[in-house]
Design an enzyme around this catalytic site. Structure first.
Site, short mmCIF file in Angstrom:
data_model
loop_
_atom_site.label_atom_id
_atom_site.label_comp_id
_atom_site.label_asym_id
_atom_site.label_seq_id
_atom_site.Cartn_x
_atom_site.Cartn_y
_atom_site.Cartn_z
CD GLU A 149 -2.75 -1.28 2.25
OE1 GLU A 149 -2.99 -0.22 3.18
OE2 GLU A 149 -3.67 -2.08 2.43
CD GLU A 258 -4.65 -8.04 1.72
OE1 GLU A 258 -5.38 -7.33 2.27
OE2 GLU A 258 -3.54 -7.72 1.78
CB SER A 628 -57.06 -7.73 0.71
OG SER A 628 -56.00 -7.72 1.57
#
Ligand code: XIL
Length: 725
Positions: A149, A258, A628
């Site tokens: 990094e 990773e 309903s």
């Protein structure tokens, strides 16, 4: 003989099951995993590691600070445990990592008085550390992440390097020194520069430039480590392909070091926690599997240069991201997820996934734009799925998608050139769409949908939109996209060449609500030509719907026209108005009395209808029905106003009990219905109880349907012939 065969086939089954990721990818690259202390000491986790992986990385235990917390004081116990696990099991170890701005002892940068050290001192300390750890593990470590990094993430930065203490003290010489020291300590190990966001176009160019320049200057860099902390939305295959293609022009070794895939939009090297919560929907599972499939497709394509792909942690439980991020092929219980199956089984090209996205349609040449879309290239053909997809009958004019096949599978296609993620609410938990070869987004439901009408919408980059291909229907308190999965009995609501009634809009004044209100009125085909009076059915929609729903998606008028053409029902008027249900929030149903609506309906609308239409204006010519929540209203209002209605019908909307009704003679018909996938037993039982108590009660169950409009269309077909007799 037969026992022999049995043994053979049984053992081959075992063999298949024993295949881990490492075996599936043996022709491509090593498959590795980053481990912690628990992973290499717990027997079950050890077994899992040995079955699936053939490369190991220490997640934290070989980093600068844990191995040399103070100058010259080394702490090898944890690193040794991992190295010994590898030695004992003949697994190779990736060394991670020698120099990193993070997890490095602060002592590196200051002297005994606390002053910042000189460049020379820092470089010497780096050399010392590197020599100590690299030579200690030279028998088992086959490659090292030497520098981790070192490149900045800021796209506007003029200096490509991260402004770390390492850089501020030593400039980029800390990189050169680290590689040289590592090579000296173990000439056989491959040496990597490792970084994240390594598919980002700006950052990848910087990594490339640095590695190229350093190699040209003789710095022993063998490979590039692509950390691979990704998410379900990106990077795209094009970006991965572009980065790999770029890196392979300067190195012969690339490791994905990773790998994990978050289910949110975060990416890269910073630790951030998911906001997703514990619940992971089917759609997200599918997104995760799809993204892993795309990534591995590119990794396989570039397996000439990739020689190892390492997952960052063994399971979601171990993940540095937290298990709510759902990032790995194994879940928190160490069970393989859908993503695992995709990664493993797609190693062999079993199904035609290899559609590489072309450049964006916007940028395509005019001639390419006219190339017709080819479903055979875009959609996965699967065994058992019949290739007879047709545009849905509810599509907008001239639109080919969505499509439905005879089994009820749905195919979607949406043009959204700049979208990052597209999914559709159809299918349990939703259906993810992915980019097809032509840049459009396509998707196919995993399971067949129930026959009949469904509401749905599209989610683009997290926002809700309607499908431009489909017409809109009012449901869920909004105009939703609608799709029709052909039903085996669709003839009863089809538009046929028979005499048709008329649906007209009427606007009436409502004193109680101080406003004009709207109703739709169906009059039967014989209404206009005759002078006769007609009975009236007041027909209510459900929660989330409105006065348009019954005649549009419900096809109420067509159902009655068809029944009349066959002589199966008496002619009657239907009145459909908004039942004022949509303001009721979930959980508030107990307090819902339908009193306000009762005023509008009984005291305002019925007098209006009786004044403006030729009605038989008495209770024995008036019915009320509702689906309903409309059923809930029907029950409340018919019971409170027995003088107004003579026929009651509840469709997926509850039941009457004999005790509700004082006088058996107050009602001529009680009709109760629901879908077979709802609660048919409750409906059957209560209807029987009503019959036993002397009521004319009828029950209807719509087979194979749930709480949706095909249930209610069929219910209306069953109810109509029983009315006004
Ligand atoms: C992470 C570990 O997984 C965490 O346990 C630790 O707290 C921080 O570091 N890039 C790298 C890895 O190179 O070393 C990081 O590992 C993740 C990001």
């Amino acid at each position: 003989m037969s026992i022999f065969l049995l043994v053979i086939s049984f053992s081959s089954v075992l063999q298949v099951q024993a295949q881990g990721l490492k075996d599936a990818y043996s022709n491509y690259f090593k498959v590795g995993v980053a481990v912690n202390q628990r992973n290499v000491t717990d027997p079950q986790q050890q077994t899992l590691i040995l079955r699936e992986f053939n490369s190991i990385t220490a997640e934290n235990d070989m980093k600068p600070e844990p191995t040399e917390p103070r100058e010259g004081e080394f702490n090898w116990s944890r690193a040794d445990r991992i190295a010994d696990f590898c030695r004992q099991n003949g697994i190779k170890l990736r060394g991670h990592c020698l120099v990193w701005h993070s997890q490095i002892g602060e002592w590196m940068f200051s002297d005994s008085e606390g002053n910042t050290v000189t460049k020379e001192v820092l470089l010497q300390r780096i050399r010392n550390h590197t020599k100590a750890i690299v030579s200690r593990y030279s028998d088992v470590v086959y490659c090292w992440d030497v520098v981790n990094e070192a490149i900045t993430d800021d796209p506007r930065a003029t200096n490509r390097y991260r402004q770390s203490k390492l850089y501020r003290i030593a400039g980029d010489d800390f990189i050169r020194e680290a590689f040289r020291a590592a090579r000296e300590a173990n000439p056989k190990a491959l040496l990597f520069y490792n970084d994240y966001n390594e598919c980002d176009p700006v950052k990848s160019r910087r990594i490339y430039d640095m590695v190229r320049e350093m190699k040209a200057a003789g710095v022993p860099i063998d490979g590039i480590g692509m950390q691979g902390h990704y998410n379900i939305y990106g990077p795209s295959e094009e970006q991965v392909d572009a980065a790999l293609s770029l890196y392979k022009t300067i190195v012969n070794h690339i490791h994905v070091t990773e790998l994990d895939v978050r289910i949110n939009e975060e990416m890269g090297g910073q630790l951030q926690f998911s906001r997703q919560g514990e619940q992971v929907s089917d759609s997200i599972r599918q997104h995760l599997a799809d993204q892993y499939a795309r990534l591995f497709r590119q990794f396989r394509r570039h397996s000439d240069v990739i020689d190892c792909v390492t997952f960052w942690n063994l399971s979601d439980r171990d993940s540095w991201l937290g298990q709510a991020n759902y990032p790995l092929p194994f879940d928190a219980q160490y069970q393989p997820k859908l993503a695992y199956t995709y990664i493993r089984d797609m190693a062999e090209p079993k199904w035609p996934m290899a559609v590489k996205p072309a450049s964006r349609p916007r940028r395509q040449q005019a001639e390419q734009r006219t190339t017709p879309f080819d479903p055979a290239r875009a959609f996965e053909q699967k065994e058992g799925i019949i290739e007879d997809f047709k545009p849905s009958s509810k599509n907008q004019p001239g639109r080919d998608y969505p499509q439905v096949n005879s089994q009820g599978y749905v195919r979607l296609r949406v043009e959204a050139p700049d979208a990052k993620s597209v999914s559709c609410s159809l299918g349990r938990g939703g259906t993810p769409l992915h980019r097809a070869y032509d840049g459009s987004w396509v998707g196919q439901t995993l399971r067949p949908e129930d026959e009949g009408f469904h509401y749905y919408h599209i989610t683009v980059d997290g926002g809700t939109f309607n499908d431009p291909g489909a017409q809109n229907f009012f449901g869920g308190t909004r105009w939703e996209s609608g799709i029709e999965v052909p039903s085996h009995d669709q003839d009863f609501f089809a538009l046929k060449n028979v005499p048709h009634g008329r649906v007209q809009e009427v606007l009436f004044w409502s004193e109680s609500t101080s406003q004009m209100r709207r109703a739709f009125v169906y009059t039967p085909p014989t209404y206009d030509a005759s002078k006769k009076k007609f009975p009236v059915l007041y027909l209510q929609h459900g929660w989330g719907e409105n006065e348009t729903s019954w005649s549009q998606q419900g096809h109420a008028g067509l159902i009655i026209d068809n029944l009349l053409a066959e002589g199966c029902t008496l002619p009657f008027i239907i009145v459909m108005t908004y039942g004022m249900t949509n303001e009721v929030r979930f959980g508030g149903l107990r307090e819902f009395t339908a009193m306000d609506f009762e005023k509008v309906l009984v005291d305002e609308l019925i007098p209006y209808i009786d004044a403006h239409f030729r009605t038989k204006a008495d209770k024995w010519n008036r019915a009320m029905a509702g689906l309903s929540m409309g059923g809930f209203e029907t029950r409340l209002i018919t019971l409170r106003r027995p003088e107004v209605f003579g026929y009651y019908a509840l469709m997926s909307g509850g039941q009457y009990q004999p005790a509700d009704i004082k006088d058996v003679r107050q009602v001529r018909l009680i009709f109760q219905s629901c879908g077979g996938k709802e609660n048919p037993d409750a409906i059957r039982q209560s209807t029987q109880t009503l019959k036993d108590a002397g009521f004319n009660a009828v029950c209807y169950i719509s087979e194979g349907t749930a709480h949706e409009f095909l249930t209610w269309r069929r219910s209306l077909r069953e109810l109509a012939p029983l009315l006004f007799r």
